[in-house]
Design a protein around this motif. Structure first.
Motif, PDB file in Angstrom:
ATOM      1  N   LEU A 160      42.999  11.740   2.387  1.00 64.75           N
ATOM      2  CA  LEU A 160      41.969  12.381   1.848  1.00 64.75           C
ATOM      3  C   LEU A 160      41.774  11.757   0.865  1.00 64.75           C
ATOM      4  O   LEU A 160      42.614  11.883   0.061  1.00 64.75           O
ATOM      5  CB  LEU A 160      42.151  13.379   2.471  1.00 64.75           C
ATOM      6  CG  LEU A 160      41.891  14.162   4.543  1.00 64.75           C
ATOM      7  CD1 LEU A 160      41.644  15.625   4.442  1.00 64.75           C
ATOM      8  CD2 LEU A 160      41.347  13.147   4.416  1.00 64.75           C
ATOM      9  N   ASN A 161      39.889  12.088   0.162  1.00 65.30           N
ATOM     10  CA  ASN A 161      39.742  12.340  -0.464  1.00 65.30           C
ATOM     11  C   ASN A 161      39.527  13.218  -1.710  1.00 65.30           C
ATOM     12  O   ASN A 161      38.594  14.309  -1.616  1.00 65.30           O
ATOM     13  CB  ASN A 161      38.483  11.377  -0.478  1.00 65.30           C
ATOM     14  CG  ASN A 161      38.082  11.071  -1.872  1.00 65.30           C
ATOM     15  OD1 ASN A 161      38.529  10.602  -3.129  1.00 65.30           O
ATOM     16  ND2 ASN A 161      36.431  11.346  -2.367  1.00 65.30           N
ATOM     17  N   THR A 162      40.462  14.170  -1.278  1.00 66.15           N
ATOM     18  CA  THR A 162      40.763  15.101  -1.725  1.00 66.15           C
ATOM     19  C   THR A 162      41.396  15.065  -3.101  1.00 66.15           C
ATOM     20  O   THR A 162      42.177  14.410  -3.395  1.00 66.15           O
ATOM     21  CB  THR A 162      41.795  16.262  -1.171  1.00 66.15           C
ATOM     22  OG1 THR A 162      42.483  16.132  -0.606  1.00 66.15           O
ATOM     23  CG2 THR A 162      40.631  16.947   0.482  1.00 66.15           C
ATOM     24  N   TRP A 163      41.778  16.713  -4.056  1.00 64.80           N
ATOM     25  CA  TRP A 163      41.861  16.691  -5.186  1.00 64.80           C
ATOM     26  C   TRP A 163      43.524  16.546  -5.361  1.00 64.80           C
ATOM     27  O   TRP A 163      44.349  15.576  -5.670  1.00 64.80           O
ATOM     28  CB  TRP A 163      41.566  18.281  -6.066  1.00 64.80           C
ATOM     29  CG  TRP A 163      42.682  19.071  -5.499  1.00 64.80           C
ATOM     30  CD1 TRP A 163      42.161  20.415  -4.576  1.00 64.80           C
ATOM     31  CD2 TRP A 163      44.358  19.326  -6.049  1.00 64.80           C
ATOM     32  NE1 TRP A 163      43.785  20.849  -4.097  1.00 64.80           N
ATOM     33  CE2 TRP A 163      44.623  20.227  -5.646  1.00 64.80           C
ATOM     34  CE3 TRP A 163      44.779  18.669  -6.471  1.00 64.80           C
ATOM     35  CZ2 TRP A 163      45.824  21.620  -4.906  1.00 64.80           C
ATOM     36  CZ3 TRP A 163      46.829  19.154  -6.870  1.00 64.80           C
ATOM     37  CH2 TRP A 163      46.574  20.393  -6.624  1.00 64.80           C
ATOM     38  N   ASP A 164      44.006  16.060  -4.275  1.00 62.45           N
ATOM     39  CA  ASP A 164      45.606  16.230  -4.423  1.00 62.45           C
ATOM     40  C   ASP A 164      46.102  15.743  -3.278  1.00 62.45           C
ATOM     41  O   ASP A 164      46.991  14.849  -2.839  1.00 62.45           O
ATOM     42  CB  ASP A 164      46.858  17.530  -3.207  1.00 62.45           C
ATOM     43  CG  ASP A 164      45.860  18.199  -1.687  1.00 62.45           C
ATOM     44  OD1 ASP A 164      44.976  17.438  -1.771  1.00 62.45           O
ATOM     45  OD2 ASP A 164      46.747  18.819  -1.139  1.00 62.45           O
ATOM     46  N   ARG A 165      45.110  14.565  -2.571  1.00 59.80           N
ATOM     47  CA  ARG A 165      45.144  13.125  -1.773  1.00 59.80           C
ATOM     48  C   ARG A 165      46.377  13.478  -0.412  1.00 59.80           C
ATOM     49  O   ARG A 165      46.774  13.338  -0.458  1.00 59.80           O
ATOM     50  CB  ARG A 165      45.462  12.660  -2.918  1.00 59.80           C
ATOM     51  CG  ARG A 165      45.503  11.523  -4.279  1.00 59.80           C
ATOM     52  CD  ARG A 165      43.650  11.248  -4.246  1.00 59.80           C
ATOM     53  NE  ARG A 165      44.349   9.657  -3.070  1.00 59.80           N
ATOM     54  CZ  ARG A 165      44.431   8.460  -3.451  1.00 59.80           C
ATOM     55  NH1 ARG A 165      44.595   8.703  -4.897  1.00 59.80           N
ATOM     56  NH2 ARG A 165      44.228   7.650  -3.063  1.00 59.80           N
TER      57      ARG A 165
END
Length: 214
Positions: A160-165
Motif C-alpha cells: 500500500l501507499n502508506t507511510w510504512d508501505r
C-alpha cells in the motif's frame, strides 16, 4: 472529520474485520514453520509495514505486542487481541512518558523477565519507515533478552501507499517467514552500533520480501 468517521466505523466493525483477517490467515500456504516453544523472553523486531503479515503467521501464540496509545492504536489493539495476541499500550521511546512510555517499558521488562515473548514494530508508530528507534535496544540491554529480527515474504501481495508501505497478502498465496540472526546486547556494548546492526539485518530481510523500501 472523514478520518475520524472511518476510524469510528472501523472500531464498530472490529469483530468482522478480525474474523476476515483470521480467515485470510488460514488460507495462506506457509512454506515454513517456526518453533515458538523454544523461545522464552525474546523480542521479535519487525518493520511496521510487515506487522499484518507477521500477525497472520503468529496468531494464537500468546505473543505480547506493543501497541501505540495513539487513537489509531485502538483499532490495532482490538484486532490483535481477537487474533490471539496480548497487548501493552505505550511506547519504548525515551521521553515519551505522556504516551505511556515509562509504564509500557516497565511492563515489558516484567513480561520479558517472566519468559513472555514481545513483538515490537521498531519504526512505529509513525515512522520514519525502515529506521530503527532506540527503544528496542535499550529494552534488550536492560533485560538481557535476545532480539530476533523477523519479516515475511508472500508470493502474491499488495504494497500500500502508506507511510510504512504496508504489505497485504492475497488469500491463498504462498508465504515464507524470514528470520534473521539473533542479536544480543551486553552491558559493555554500544547501543548505537547494536541499533545499526539490527537495522542492517532487518533491511536485509526486507530485500528478500515482496518489494523493497525504495
Amino acid at each position: 472529520m472523514v478520518k475520524k468517521l472511518v476510524r469510528e466505523l472501523a472500531l464498530i466493525l472490529l469483530p468482522l474485520i478480525s474474523f476476515a483477517l483470521r480467515i485470510i490467515g488460514r488460507t495462506i500456504r506457509w512454506q515454513n514453520r517456526y518453533d515458538f516453544e523454544k523461545d522464552r523472553g525474546k523480542i521479535y523486531a519487525l518493520w511496521h509495514g510487515y506487522a499484518l503479515g507477521l500477525a497472520l503467521f503468529g496468531m494464537d501464540r500468546g505473543i505480547v505486542v506493543l501497541v501505540s496509545r495513539f487513537r489509531d492504536g485502538d483499532i490495532a489493539d482490538g484486532i490483535l487481541k481477537r487474533l490471539g495476541f496480548e497487548t501493552v499500550r505505550g511506547s519504548t521511546e525515551n521521553g515519551k512518558g505522556e504516551k505511556g512510555g515509562r509504564t509500557a517499558i516497565l511492563k515489558l521488562i516484567e513480561l520479558l523477565r517472566n519468559g513472555k515473548n514481545i513483538a515490537i514494530t521498531v519504526d512505529g508508530p509513525k515512522g520514519p519507515a525502515f529506521k530503527v528507534k532506540e527503544g528496542v535496544v535499550f529494552l534488550a540491554k536492560k533485560t538481557g533478552a535476545g532480539i530476533v529480527p523477523a519479516c515475511v515474504k508472500f508470493e502474491k501481495c499488495k504494497r500500500l501507499n502508506t507511510w510504512d508501505r504496508l504489505i497485504v497478502p492475497y488469500p491463498f498465496t504462498k508465504g515464507w517467514l524470514l528470520v534473521g540472526k539473533e542479536i544480543k546486547i551486553g552491558e559493555s556494548d554500544d547501543l548505537e552500533e547494536k541499533l545499526m546492526e539490527l537495522e542492517r539485518e532487518l533491511l536485509r530481510l526486507e530485500s528478500l520480501s515482496c518489494g523493497s523500501p525504495g
